[in-house]
Design a protein around this motif. Structure first.
Motif, PDB file in Angstrom:
ATOM      1  N   GLN A  67       0.811  -1.213   0.000  1.00  0.00           N
ATOM      2  CA  GLN A  67       0.000   0.000   0.000  1.00  0.00           C
ATOM      3  C   GLN A  67       0.851   1.273   0.000  1.00  0.00           C
ATOM      4  O   GLN A  67       1.918   1.336   0.600  1.00  0.00           O
ATOM      5  CB  GLN A  67      -0.948  -0.009   1.209  1.00  0.00           C
ATOM      6  N   ASN A  68       0.346   2.308  -0.675  1.00  0.00           N
ATOM      7  CA  ASN A  68       0.941   3.635  -0.635  1.00  0.00           C
ATOM      8  C   ASN A  68      -0.132   4.689  -0.358  1.00  0.00           C
ATOM      9  O   ASN A  68       0.026   5.855  -0.691  1.00  0.00           O
ATOM     10  CB  ASN A  68       1.668   3.947  -1.941  1.00  0.00           C
ATOM     11  N   VAL A  69      -1.238   4.220   0.231  1.00  0.00           N
ATOM     12  CA  VAL A  69      -2.356   5.125   0.553  1.00  0.00           C
ATOM     13  C   VAL A  69      -2.039   5.949   1.798  1.00  0.00           C
ATOM     14  O   VAL A  69      -2.279   7.154   1.855  1.00  0.00           O
ATOM     15  CB  VAL A  69      -3.647   4.319   0.775  1.00  0.00           C
ATOM     16  N   PHE A  70      -1.465   5.284   2.816  1.00  0.00           N
ATOM     17  CA  PHE A  70      -1.150   5.942   4.080  1.00  0.00           C
ATOM     18  C   PHE A  70       0.368   6.051   4.238  1.00  0.00           C
ATOM     19  O   PHE A  70       1.109   5.137   3.880  1.00  0.00           O
ATOM     20  CB  PHE A  70      -1.750   5.163   5.248  1.00  0.00           C
ATOM     21  N   THR A  71       0.809   7.185   4.774  1.00  0.00           N
ATOM     22  CA  THR A  71       2.231   7.449   4.960  1.00  0.00           C
ATOM     23  C   THR A  71       2.479   7.926   6.388  1.00  0.00           C
ATOM     24  O   THR A  71       1.542   8.056   7.189  1.00  0.00           O
ATOM     25  CB  THR A  71       2.705   8.531   3.979  1.00  0.00           C
ATOM     26  N   LYS A  72       3.738   8.213   6.707  1.00  0.00           N
ATOM     27  CA  LYS A  72       4.063   8.722   8.040  1.00  0.00           C
ATOM     28  C   LYS A  72       3.411  10.074   8.296  1.00  0.00           C
ATOM     29  O   LYS A  72       3.021  10.386   9.422  1.00  0.00           O
ATOM     30  CB  LYS A  72       5.580   8.836   8.199  1.00  0.00           C
ATOM     31  N   SER A  73       3.310  10.886   7.265  1.00  0.00           N
ATOM     32  CA  SER A  73       2.687  12.204   7.421  1.00  0.00           C
ATOM     33  C   SER A  73       1.163  12.148   7.353  1.00  0.00           C
ATOM     34  O   SER A  73       0.485  13.075   7.801  1.00  0.00           O
ATOM     35  CB  SER A  73       3.210  13.163   6.346  1.00  0.00           C
ATOM     36  N   SER A  74       0.637  11.094   6.793  1.00  0.00           N
ATOM     37  CA  SER A  74      -0.824  10.904   6.742  1.00  0.00           C
ATOM     38  C   SER A  74      -1.148   9.456   7.099  1.00  0.00           C
ATOM     39  O   SER A  74      -1.548   8.671   6.237  1.00  0.00           O
ATOM     40  CB  SER A  74      -1.378  11.258   5.360  1.00  0.00           C
ATOM     41  N   PRO A  75      -0.950   9.084   8.368  1.00  0.00           N
ATOM     42  CA  PRO A  75      -1.131   7.693   8.794  1.00  0.00           C
ATOM     43  C   PRO A  75      -2.600   7.330   8.955  1.00  0.00           C
ATOM     44  O   PRO A  75      -3.467   8.195   9.113  1.00  0.00           O
ATOM     45  CB  PRO A  75      -0.421   7.659  10.148  1.00  0.00           C
ATOM     46  N   CYS A  76      -2.868   6.057   8.913  1.00  0.00           N
ATOM     47  CA  CYS A  76      -4.212   5.573   9.230  1.00  0.00           C
ATOM     48  C   CYS A  76      -4.399   5.733  10.737  1.00  0.00           C
ATOM     49  O   CYS A  76      -3.737   5.061  11.521  1.00  0.00           O
ATOM     50  CB  CYS A  76      -4.347   4.111   8.817  1.00  0.00           C
TER      51      CYS A  76
END
Length: 231
Positions: free
Chosen positions: A36-45
């Motif tokens: 997945q590349n939907v959630f990142t450290k700057s926009s976490p789930c």
């Protein structure tokens, strides 16, 4: 009688809005976590929803083929009722004499021509995408929220994606759904809610002059991205 004075001349609020989300089922979690590349450290789930909605299944005896699309028939199961629906999927004009393949419980399918090219996917995902593109609304497919959970454990390290694989509450929901609502499917919505800080000042509020420095400090602290708020 003088105008009433207030300690500060401004008011602030924090708003939360849904920035990013992704629907999937528990069986898709492992593959999703790896790629997945939907959630990142700057926009976490940071929150997840456990949802329920009617089960879908294909009518494997129906396939209508036209030059640029194929039409499939599927059912939305609501208790003992099967609500008949149709969906049209685009295909290359050179693809001819396509065949529909699906195995029980008929929720995953392939539509292929003799060369092996065609369409494949999970029925529920394809139907959702079709409704999204065509701007159609199907009330029978509304989700019912069964549970809302936080994404982080007490140590603040585990994300929702990591926790859901062995989440006891989720397993209990699945077990009860299979017994009480065999006509339904359980879905997960992973979500990132973003914080939005709002300030308001109208210039007409009387504030003591001696509070001006404190008022400015208050504003800077509230609006700083380094300031963290808790419940």
């Amino acid at each position: 009688m003088g105008k009433k004075e207030f300690k500060y001349d401004s008011e602030y609020s924090i708003g939360m809005y849904l920035k990013t989300y992704y629907f999937l089922q528990q069986t898709d979690l492992d593959n999703f976590t790896k790629s997945q590349n939907v959630f990142t450290k700057s926009s976490p789930c940071n929150i997840y929803f456990v949802l329920k909605r009617p089960r879908l299944s294909l009518d494997i005896g129906y396939l209508r083929e036209e030059a640029d699309y194929v039409e499939l028939k599927y059912f939305i199961h609501v208790q003992s009722e099967r609500n008949e629906k149709y969906i049209r999927l685009g295909k290359p004009k050179e693809a001819r004499n396509v065949k529909l393949t699906s195995e029980y419980p008929y929720n995953y399918f392939t539509v292929q021509d003799a060369t092996g090219g065609g369409i494949e996917g999970k029925l529920a995902v394809v139907v959702d995408e079709y409704h999204k593109i065509s701007c159609e609304i199907e009330p029978l497919l509304d989700f019912e929220v069964l549970y809302i959970g936080q994404a982080f454990g007490k140590d603040g390290k585990r994300t929702a994606i990591e926790r859901l694989g062995s989440h006891s509450t989720l397993q209990k929901i699945y077990s009860e759904a299979m017994q009480r609502n065999p006509d339904s499917e359980i879905w997960l919505m992973l979500a990132y809610f973003k914080e939005q800080r709002l300030g308001m000042m109208n210039g007409r509020i009387n504030m003591p002059e001696e509070n001006e420095d404190e008022n400015i400090t208050r504003f800077k602290k509230f609006m700083s991205p380094n300031t963290q708020f808790s419940d």
